[in-house]
Structure formats: structure tokens, C-alpha cells
Design an enzyme around this catalytic site. Structure first.
Site, PDB file in Angstrom:
ATOM      1  N   ARG A   1       0.801  -1.230   0.000  1.00 40.85           N
ATOM      2  CA  ARG A   1       0.000   0.000   0.000  1.00 40.85           C
ATOM      3  C   ARG A   1       0.836   1.284   0.000  1.00 40.85           C
ATOM      4  NH1 ARG A   1      -5.200  -1.174   2.036  1.00 40.85           N
ATOM      5  NH2 ARG A   1      -5.783  -3.161   1.077  1.00 40.85           N
TER       6      ARG A   1
ATOM      7  N   HIS B   1       0.038  -4.149   6.444  1.00 37.19           N
ATOM      8  CA  HIS B   1       0.645  -2.879   6.833  1.00 37.19           C
ATOM      9  C   HIS B   1       1.733  -3.129   7.880  1.00 37.19           C
ATOM     10  CE1 HIS B   1      -3.335  -0.689   5.767  1.00 37.19           C
ATOM     11  NE2 HIS B   1      -2.409  -0.259   4.912  1.00 37.19           N
TER      12      HIS B   1
ATOM     13  N   CYS C   1      -6.008   0.565  13.745  1.00 39.25           N
ATOM     14  CA  CYS C   1      -6.661   1.074  12.517  1.00 39.25           C
ATOM     15  C   CYS C   1      -7.950   1.836  12.766  1.00 39.25           C
ATOM     16  CB  CYS C   1      -7.044  -0.049  11.572  1.00 39.25           C
ATOM     17  SG  CYS C   1      -6.044  -1.485  11.621  1.00 39.25           S
TER      18      CYS C   1
HETATM   19  C1  DA2 Z   1      -2.705  -1.452  10.714  1.00 37.09           C
HETATM   20  N1  DA2 Z   1      -3.751  -1.758   9.789  1.00 37.09           N
HETATM   21  C2  DA2 Z   1      -3.904  -3.109   9.529  1.00 37.09           C
HETATM   22  C3  DA2 Z   1      -4.499  -0.731   9.216  1.00 37.09           C
HETATM   23  N2  DA2 Z   1      -4.209   0.413   9.515  1.00 37.09           N
HETATM   24  N3  DA2 Z   1      -5.473  -0.884   8.334  1.00 37.09           N
HETATM   25  C4  DA2 Z   1      -6.239  -2.008   8.042  1.00 37.09           C
HETATM   26  C5  DA2 Z   1      -7.070  -1.822   6.817  1.00 37.09           C
HETATM   27  C6  DA2 Z   1      -7.853  -3.022   6.424  1.00 37.09           C
HETATM   28  C7  DA2 Z   1      -8.637  -2.833   5.186  1.00 37.09           C
HETATM   29  N4  DA2 Z   1      -9.495  -3.942   4.966  1.00 37.09           N
HETATM   30  C8  DA2 Z   1      -7.729  -2.664   3.984  1.00 37.09           C
HETATM   31  O1  DA2 Z   1      -7.367  -3.670   3.397  1.00 37.09           O
HETATM   32  O2  DA2 Z   1      -7.423  -1.553   3.621  1.00 37.09           O
END
Ligand code: DA2
Length: 405
Positions: A284, A314, A399
Site C-alpha cells: 500500500r 501494513h 486502525c
Molecule cells: C494497521 N492496519 C492493519 C491498518 N491500519 N489498516 C487495516 C485496513 C484493512 C482494510 N481492509 C484494507 O485492506 O485496507
């Protein structure tokens, strides 16, 4: 929606105002005396007389400039510039008037004409110097003393209610499981209640219907003191999430910087430990996003350490930090634990994420009891919440909120 404003303690306000006012007044006085000293032939015999001539104006200038700073005129250079000029004009006019009276002059028509002329004559140098010094040194001092502390004096957490299509959220490293929307709402409420119970002022950003992952608000913005860095979502489906978050942080009176395309950066990839900012180079967050973040936060005194992330979504899926700065993480998710100064492995994947509620308390998932026990043995109060419906979408405790600090 009206957002709470970050407050400034009276001590910081007064300290910042006195320091900024004094420095600007001293600079304006020194510049003015120097200009006239040089233009009158640089004769040392003139120095004391010149300094005395501008002394009263500079003293009054200090009072007015400090007042302007206390009213927050030094937060931005474009307000500080005219405010500094106005303070200087008033100070020069009334300062010169007091000097005239002190020298035994009466305030007749000729005296008023002299005063008016002085504003476009000798006192113009003082006004220009004060305006420029206000917009530069004044702003820098105010921000250093008052600005950087404003965010930390109230603990504000931004949250966002789950959208009704939550179940359609992205998944990358896990199998899709059905999400119970009702249970998710209950879990979210309990999570928010835990923040509230530990002294966090919870601010809700309006729900983003249609954006399944918008409840994971952490990914949209990262806060560095009084600066908010709006991310650039690495998943196309999440691009529309940032606008309302940007309005919210503007409402909190934070300064805003943005990561721009082709840079991508999700807040879940950013872990702050003191002045070190670990950034996951993940699916990402790309190199350009990391470069841009480095450009924004380096001048604020942070060091960015890029961390390869190939085994989890992440960086904060894999590691977070305890209040004492120890990085804790689930080793199977981490490419290289050696990048962290102090690292402690935890026994469960869901135990890798903690939210620091205060210096002695962490919030974590109820799905990691062994980690909770480990952290309890390390002397922390551990608060657990069930967030299973969000874990089905690769979410974790960090998150679901953005802590403004
Ligand atoms: C630290 N984590 C894991 C996060 N800050 N975000 C999780 C986002 C999950 C979402 N389904 C996605 O895939 O974007």
C-alpha cells in the site's frame, strides 16, 4: 460538523507571546538603530542618542507585539506580517509621542504633524523591520513554544462509524469470512467506549457510505504534533476516504500536508516511536510515498526509517510500540526485526497491535490473551476489546482510530 479546537495552556500562551514579542521588538529596534547609525555616518557618538530615540517605541512595540502573539496572530506568517506592521505603527506613533512629552514638548498641531510624518520617515524603518521580523522570527518562536504543544494538551481520537457495506472491505493476506454488520457496530461502540473511558475525547468523522474500509480511519492521516499528513490510499477503493478526514483535521486547526500521487501511503504503515518514524514499504505504501513523507517530517525533526513489509498488509499489522518505545511484533509477519532499536516478539498475530492509552495502559485485541498476559507481566494495565469482525478484514486496534498527539 464543529470539531473541538486544540487548546493551548495559559502558561504556553503567555510564554510564547512574551518570547515572540520580545525577540521581534529587539530585532526591530536593532535594525532601526543600525540603519540610522550607518546613514548618519556611523559616528559612535550618535549611537546612544539614536537608541534612546527609538527606545520608547520599541518598548511599546514589545507590549503590542506580545499582545498580538497572545491572540495567536503569529500562527501564520500572512497574519503575523500585517499584525506586526500594525503593532509597530501604533508603537512608533505613541512611543514617539511619549518621548516628545518627556522632552517637555507640548502636543500642539506641529507636534501631531511631526508624529504623522515620522511614520513615513524614521519610523517606517521600524515598522518594516517589525513586520518582517514578526512574519519570520515571531512565527518561528511562537510555533516552537506554543504551536507544537497544542495538539498534545488534549487527547483527541478521530473515529469513523462503519459503513453499511463494511463486509465488502479489502482483504489481501487472509481468506474472506462473512462479517456480521450488527456485531461489528457493537464492537466498534465498545472500542470507542474504551477510548472515552481512558480520557480520550472522541471525535467522529461523518460516516463514508459506500467506502467499506472507511472505519479503518488510521490509514487516511498521520499526525505529527500540530501537522496532519493526509495519506494517499494504496488501494483504489479507498481513495475517496481522505476528503472528510482532511476537513476534520482542519477543523482541529492542524496544519495539513498531503502525500500526492504517484506517491501512495497508508497510515497503517506509519509507526512513530519518539522522533523515529518507521514506515512500511508495503503493498500500500510505495517508495515515492515514503520519499514525500520524509520531505514533510524531516524538517519537523523526525527521522524516517523505511521498513520492508512483504508478509502482512501494513507495518502496524506486524509491529506497534509500547509506551516505553519498545517495538513489539509478531515475528512471522516481519521481514527484518533488526531494524528496530528495541524489539520484543509477541506470541500471537493479534497481539502485535496495541494502542497506547496512557503511559501505563495499552488497549489491545481480546484475541491475544497470551500477549495480554505478557504485557501485564511487564507492568502495563491491559484493556482488551473484541474486534473480531474487523480482524476478518485485516483490521486491528490501531486502525480504528487516529490519535492526535
Ligand atoms: C494497521 N492496519 C492493519 C491498518 N491500519 N489498516 C487495516 C485496513 C484493512 C482494510 N481492509 C484494507 O485492506 O485496507
Amino acid at each position: 460538523m464543529a470539531y473541538p479546537t486544540l487548546t493551548l495552556s495559559p502558561a504556553r500562551r503567555v510564554g510564547g507571546a512574551l518570547a515572540a514579542g520580545a525577540v521581534v521588538a529587539v530585532i526591530a529596534h536593532a535594525v532601526t538603530v543600525f540603519v540610522f547609525f550607518v546613514s548618519s555616518g556611523a559616528d559612535p557618538a550618535n549611537f546612544a542618542t539614536l537608541s534612546e530615540f527609538f527606545q520608547m517605541g520599541s518598548l511599546l512595540g514589545f507590549v503590542l507585539l506580545a499582545l498580538a502573539a497572545a491572540l495567536e496572530a503569529f500562527r501564520w506568517w500572512y497574519v503575523a506580517l500585517p499584525a506586526g506592521a500594525l503593532a509597530a505603527v501604533l508603537a512608533a506613533y505613541f512611543g514617539t509621542m511619549l518621548s516628545l512629552v518627556g522632552q517637555g514638548n507640548t502636543l500642539d498641531q506641529a507636534a501631531f504633524a511631526y508624529l504623522a510624518n515620522s511614520l513615513v520617515g524614521p519610523n517606517l524603518v521600524f515598522t518594516v523591520a517589525a513586520a518582517v521580523a514578526s512574519a519570520t522570527a515571531g512565527v518561528a518562536i511562537w510555533r516552537r513554544i506554543a504551536g507544537s504543544s497544542a495538539a498534545s494538551e488534549r487527547r483527541i481520537a478521530l473515529v469513523r462509524l462503519p459503513a453499511s457495506n463494511l463486509a465488502e472491505g479489502e482483504i489481501t493476506h487472509i481468506e474472506r469470512l462473512p462479517v456480521n454488520a450488527e456485531l461489528a457496530d457493537q464492537q466498534w461502540e465498545q472500542y470507542v467506549a474504551a477510548l472515552d473511558a481512558h480520557g480520550w475525547e472522541v471525535v467522529e468523522v461523518p460516516v463514508a457510505e459506500g467506502h467499506a474500509d472507511s472505519v479503518f480511519i488510521e490509514d487516511t492521516v498521520v499526525i505529527f504534533g500540530t501537522t496532519a499528513v493526509i495519506g494517499s490510499p494504496g488501494a483504489a477503493s479507498r481513495i475517496g476516504e481522505t476528503d472528510a478526514v482532511e476537513s476534520a483535521v482542519r477543523g482541529l486547526r492542524l496544519k495539513v500536508s498531503r502525500i500526492q500521487q504517484p506517491g501512495t501511503l497508508d497510515g497503517g504503515d506509519v509507526l512513530k516511536v519518539g522522533r523515529t518514524v518507521y514506515v512500511g514499504s508495503s503493498g500500500r505504501t510505495n517508495a515515492e510515498g515514503i520519499r514525500q513523507l520524509r520531505g514533510i517530517v524531516s524538517p519537523l525533526g523526525y527521522t524516517v526509517v523505511a521498513v520492508p513489509m512483504t508478509k502482512a498488509l501494513h507495518l502496524k499489522t506486524a509491529v506497534t510500540a509500547l509506551p516505553d518505545g519498545t517495538v513489539i511484533g509478531f515475528e512471522p509477519f516481519i521481514d527484518d526485526t533488526g531494524l528496530f532499536e528495541r524489539f520484543l516478539a509477541v506470541p500471537e498475530a493479534e497481539g502485535a497491535a496495541v494502542v497506547v492509552l496512557d503511559e501505563g495502559t495499552v488497549l489491545m485485541s481480546a484475541a491475544a490473551p497470551k500477549t495480554a498476559e505478557l504485557l501485564t507481566r511487564l507492568g502495563y494495565d491491559v484493556v482488551t476489546v473484541s474486534i473480531g469482525e474487523f480482524e476478518k478484514l485485516e483490521g486491528c486496534v490501531t486502525c480504528l482510530s487516529v490519535r492526535v498527539r
